[in-house]
Design a protein around this motif. Sequence first.
Motif, PDB file in Angstrom:
ATOM      1  N   ALA A  35       0.854  -1.175   0.000  1.00 26.54           N
ATOM      2  CA  ALA A  35       0.000   0.000   0.000  1.00 26.54           C
ATOM      3  C   ALA A  35       0.895   1.231   0.000  1.00 26.54           C
ATOM      4  O   ALA A  35       1.762   1.367   0.861  1.00 26.54           O
ATOM      5  CB  ALA A  35      -0.924   0.000   1.216  1.00 26.54           C
ATOM      6  N   ASN A  36       0.696   2.104  -0.984  1.00 29.26           N
ATOM      7  CA  ASN A  36       1.497   3.319  -1.113  1.00 29.26           C
ATOM      8  C   ASN A  36       0.574   4.523  -1.234  1.00 29.26           C
ATOM      9  O   ASN A  36      -0.409   4.472  -1.969  1.00 29.26           O
ATOM     10  CB  ASN A  36       2.401   3.248  -2.346  1.00 29.26           C
ATOM     11  CG  ASN A  36       3.436   2.161  -2.212  1.00 29.26           C
ATOM     12  OD1 ASN A  36       4.217   2.160  -1.280  1.00 29.26           O
ATOM     13  ND2 ASN A  36       3.422   1.224  -3.129  1.00 29.26           N
ATOM     14  N   SER A  37       0.929   5.599  -0.542  1.00 30.38           N
ATOM     15  CA  SER A  37       0.110   6.803  -0.569  1.00 30.38           C
ATOM     16  C   SER A  37       0.922   7.991  -1.056  1.00 30.38           C
ATOM     17  O   SER A  37       2.108   8.122  -0.751  1.00 30.38           O
ATOM     18  CB  SER A  37      -0.426   7.108   0.828  1.00 30.38           C
ATOM     19  OG  SER A  37      -1.149   8.315   0.832  1.00 30.38           O
ATOM     20  N   THR A  85      -4.425   6.402  -1.956  1.00 32.34           N
ATOM     21  CA  THR A  85      -3.622   5.236  -1.605  1.00 32.34           C
ATOM     22  C   THR A  85      -3.870   4.143  -2.634  1.00 32.34           C
ATOM     23  O   THR A  85      -5.020   3.848  -2.964  1.00 32.34           O
ATOM     24  CB  THR A  85      -3.980   4.719  -0.202  1.00 32.34           C
ATOM     25  OG1 THR A  85      -3.717   5.742   0.753  1.00 32.34           O
ATOM     26  CG2 THR A  85      -3.179   3.481   0.161  1.00 32.34           C
ATOM     27  N   VAL A 113      -3.441   0.189  -3.397  1.00 28.34           N
ATOM     28  CA  VAL A 113      -3.262  -1.088  -2.709  1.00 28.34           C
ATOM     29  C   VAL A 113      -3.106  -2.182  -3.762  1.00 28.34           C
ATOM     30  O   VAL A 113      -3.894  -2.252  -4.703  1.00 28.34           O
ATOM     31  CB  VAL A 113      -4.466  -1.395  -1.791  1.00 28.34           C
ATOM     32  CG1 VAL A 113      -4.270  -2.723  -1.076  1.00 28.34           C
ATOM     33  CG2 VAL A 113      -4.688  -0.274  -0.787  1.00 28.34           C
ATOM     34  N   HIS A 150      -9.655   0.412   5.918  1.00 33.09           N
ATOM     35  CA  HIS A 150      -8.660   1.409   6.302  1.00 33.09           C
ATOM     36  C   HIS A 150      -9.231   2.080   7.541  1.00 33.09           C
ATOM     37  O   HIS A 150     -10.242   2.771   7.457  1.00 33.09           O
ATOM     38  CB  HIS A 150      -8.441   2.412   5.169  1.00 33.09           C
ATOM     39  CG  HIS A 150      -7.603   3.580   5.565  1.00 33.09           C
ATOM     40  ND1 HIS A 150      -8.105   4.843   5.644  1.00 33.09           N
ATOM     41  CD2 HIS A 150      -6.297   3.665   5.918  1.00 33.09           C
ATOM     42  CE1 HIS A 150      -7.153   5.678   6.012  1.00 33.09           C
ATOM     43  NE2 HIS A 150      -6.049   4.970   6.183  1.00 33.09           N
ATOM     44  N   GLY A 202      -5.702   7.963   3.410  1.00 30.31           N
ATOM     45  CA  GLY A 202      -4.563   7.139   3.793  1.00 30.31           C
ATOM     46  C   GLY A 202      -3.269   7.919   3.724  1.00 30.31           C
ATOM     47  O   GLY A 202      -3.026   8.635   2.765  1.00 30.31           O
ATOM     48  N   ILE A 222       0.809   1.410   5.253  1.00 35.87           N
ATOM     49  CA  ILE A 222       0.885   2.258   4.066  1.00 35.87           C
ATOM     50  C   ILE A 222       2.254   2.938   4.041  1.00 35.87           C
ATOM     51  O   ILE A 222       2.701   3.511   5.041  1.00 35.87           O
ATOM     52  CB  ILE A 222      -0.232   3.319   4.066  1.00 35.87           C
ATOM     53  CG1 ILE A 222      -1.602   2.635   4.029  1.00 35.87           C
ATOM     54  CG2 ILE A 222      -0.072   4.276   2.875  1.00 35.87           C
ATOM     55  CD1 ILE A 222      -2.770   3.582   4.208  1.00 35.87           C
TER      56      ILE A 222
END
Length: 103
Positions: free
Chosen positions: A9-11, A16, A18, A51, A78, A102
């Motif tokens: 998971a990257n924001s 975000t 996933v 989340h 996120g 995240i």
Amino acid sequence: MAYPMKIRANSDGTETEVKILMSHPMETGRRKDEDGNPVPAHFIRNITVTHGDVVVLSAQWGPAISANPFLSFRFRGGVPGEMVKVAWRDNLGDTKSQEAMIA
């Protein structure tokens, strides 16, 4: 038997992304083994991603999904350091739940 998952998971601060790779045989029930006997159906039926206390994705799957399914989606919100939780249940009652931070 609960199969493992790989979750990323990257924001970027507003959204975000996933990505989930689930290890699961996803048998349709239509395939036959070497002796000609049907292989019983075994597939993921429900998936929920949360989340915090908010459900950001809920899905119902059937036997048409391939083995070791990959799921990718985005949601608003996120920030790095928060957690995303993925849970699924298959047609045999097996469940798996896993969290990822995240980045």
